[in-house]
Design a protein around this motif. Sequence first.
Motif, PDB file in Angstrom:
ATOM      1  N   ASP A 191      49.578  42.668  44.739  1.00 50.71           N
ATOM      2  CA  ASP A 191      50.712  43.741  46.087  1.00 50.71           C
ATOM      3  C   ASP A 191      50.395  44.191  47.263  1.00 50.71           C
ATOM      4  N   ALA A 192      49.038  44.787  46.912  1.00 48.88           N
ATOM      5  CA  ALA A 192      48.295  45.172  48.151  1.00 48.88           C
ATOM      6  C   ALA A 192      48.247  45.343  48.885  1.00 48.88           C
ATOM      7  N   SER A 193      48.040  45.758  50.893  1.00 51.08           N
ATOM      8  CA  SER A 193      48.378  45.818  51.823  1.00 51.08           C
ATOM      9  C   SER A 193      47.123  45.391  52.667  1.00 51.08           C
ATOM     10  N   VAL A 212      44.389  56.720  40.574  1.00 51.26           N
ATOM     11  CA  VAL A 212      44.614  55.953  41.545  1.00 51.26           C
ATOM     12  C   VAL A 212      44.992  56.316  42.154  1.00 51.26           C
ATOM     13  N   ASP A 213      43.596  56.689  43.985  1.00 51.04           N
ATOM     14  CA  ASP A 213      44.323  57.149  44.956  1.00 51.04           C
ATOM     15  C   ASP A 213      44.392  55.616  46.004  1.00 51.04           C
ATOM     16  N   GLU A 214      43.591  54.113  46.211  1.00 52.91           N
ATOM     17  CA  GLU A 214      44.172  53.488  46.971  1.00 52.91           C
ATOM     18  C   GLU A 214      43.522  52.485  46.315  1.00 52.91           C
ATOM     19  N   SER A 215      44.434  51.259  46.483  1.00 57.13           N
ATOM     20  CA  SER A 215      44.350  49.436  45.840  1.00 57.13           C
ATOM     21  C   SER A 215      44.287  48.532  46.563  1.00 57.13           C
ATOM     22  N   VAL A 216      43.435  47.599  46.235  1.00 60.66           N
ATOM     23  CA  VAL A 216      43.030  46.627  47.662  1.00 60.66           C
ATOM     24  C   VAL A 216      43.139  45.862  47.035  1.00 60.66           C
ATOM     25  N   PHE A 217      43.588  44.351  48.057  1.00 58.63           N
ATOM     26  CA  PHE A 217      42.664  43.218  47.425  1.00 58.63           C
ATOM     27  C   PHE A 217      42.037  42.904  48.099  1.00 58.63           C
ATOM     28  N   ILE A 218      41.713  40.818  46.936  1.00 56.71           N
ATOM     29  CA  ILE A 218      40.147  39.715  47.319  1.00 56.71           C
ATOM     30  C   ILE A 218      41.017  39.470  48.412  1.00 56.71           C
ATOM     31  N   PRO A 219      40.915  38.687  49.680  1.00 54.59           N
ATOM     32  CA  PRO A 219      41.354  37.968  50.408  1.00 54.59           C
ATOM     33  C   PRO A 219      40.666  36.379  49.370  1.00 54.59           C
ATOM     34  N   MET A 220      41.446  35.115  49.820  1.00 54.28           N
ATOM     35  CA  MET A 220      41.265  34.110  49.210  1.00 54.28           C
ATOM     36  C   MET A 220      41.779  33.506  49.888  1.00 54.28           C
ATOM     37  N   GLN A 221      40.918  31.932  50.173  1.00 52.33           N
ATOM     38  CA  GLN A 221      41.989  31.080  51.334  1.00 52.33           C
ATOM     39  C   GLN A 221      42.523  30.253  49.755  1.00 52.33           C
ATOM     40  N   GLY A 222      41.771  29.393  49.425  1.00 52.36           N
ATOM     41  CA  GLY A 222      42.431  28.044  48.592  1.00 52.36           C
ATOM     42  C   GLY A 222      43.214  28.828  47.351  1.00 52.36           C
ATOM     43  N   GLN A 223      43.638  28.425  46.467  1.00 48.97           N
ATOM     44  CA  GLN A 223      44.889  27.922  45.982  1.00 48.97           C
ATOM     45  C   GLN A 223      44.638  28.751  44.779  1.00 48.97           C
ATOM     46  N   ALA A 224      43.275  29.428  44.426  1.00 49.36           N
ATOM     47  CA  ALA A 224      43.679  30.405  42.978  1.00 49.36           C
ATOM     48  C   ALA A 224      43.886  31.705  43.265  1.00 49.36           C
ATOM     49  N   GLU A 225      45.365  31.777  42.375  1.00 53.78           N
ATOM     50  CA  GLU A 225      45.819  33.026  42.293  1.00 53.78           C
ATOM     51  C   GLU A 225      45.143  34.225  41.991  1.00 53.78           C
ATOM     52  N   SER A 226      44.298  34.382  41.621  1.00 52.47           N
ATOM     53  CA  SER A 226      43.621  35.434  40.749  1.00 52.47           C
ATOM     54  C   SER A 226      42.079  35.298  40.137  1.00 52.47           C
ATOM     55  N   LEU A 227      41.205  36.929  41.193  1.00 55.89           N
ATOM     56  CA  LEU A 227      39.517  36.684  40.426  1.00 55.89           C
ATOM     57  C   LEU A 227      39.976  37.024  38.966  1.00 55.89           C
TER      58      LEU A 227
END
Length: 268
Positions: free
Chosen positions: A196-198, A229-244
């Motif tokens: 949900d991180a931006s 936690v001070d900051e949350s980030v997301f890992i950009p993905m191009q395929g259809q996997a929901e997460s790592l």
Amino acid sequence: MEIISPNNARVKEWAQLLEKKHRTRQHKYIVEGIHLVQEALRSDAAVETVAYDLDKGIPAELNGLDPADQPVEWVPVSAAVIAKCTDTKTPQSVFAIVRKEERSAFPALLEQPDALVMVLDGVQDPGNVGTIIRSADAAGAAGVILGHGCADLYNPKTIRSTMGSLFHLPVIEGSLEELLPQAKSKGARLLSTSLDASLSCYAIDLRASTWLVIGNEGQGISAATARMVDESVFIPMQGQAESLNAAMASTVLLFETMRQRNETFKLK
């Protein structure tokens, strides 16, 4: 003196180290295979005994690695003994018994400027924990913190998954509720991942003191850790996997941090 019978009293004691309660009681653990035993002997690990296949002899890779500052017992044993004391289906011809050493590496970690530290919050899979330690070593991290609820550092699968990195950097087990506030008081920024991180992990400056927090495989970080936690980030993905998974996400973050910190780093 060689040991043939898997029912030998010493062998039974060694075999018990495959279970956590006995590792805790004996303050020892098992390292399996030529490479891991080699890494243990090369490091300052407290290797107590090296047991090797009496029919094959001491592996050539281990010759001359007996540490000068501590005596190591070399014991020839039968294949049956090796099978009883190791966790793999096709065991290698050597294993070592190593004493756990109580070292307070955390204060030094706090004082290290711009430290990159990997923090695990409830990561339960031994393979993930070991792989994260290996990735942290490869990316030049200053250390790894294992919070309560993580897989045992000395689980044979964890150790195998580190591929020797266990012996290359400090790995500290403890309460995150006690350790992380100390890190923040020294200026460390706690960074976690969230779907949900931006903010992308590639859009944030990771060059200052950064402690990367990875949570449980299914539930993420705990509520108590999330509040720190001070900051949350997301890992950009191009395929259809929901997460790592935990190990893959950790590796992405570690290597992005390494890339930002090393101006001469080139992709080849």
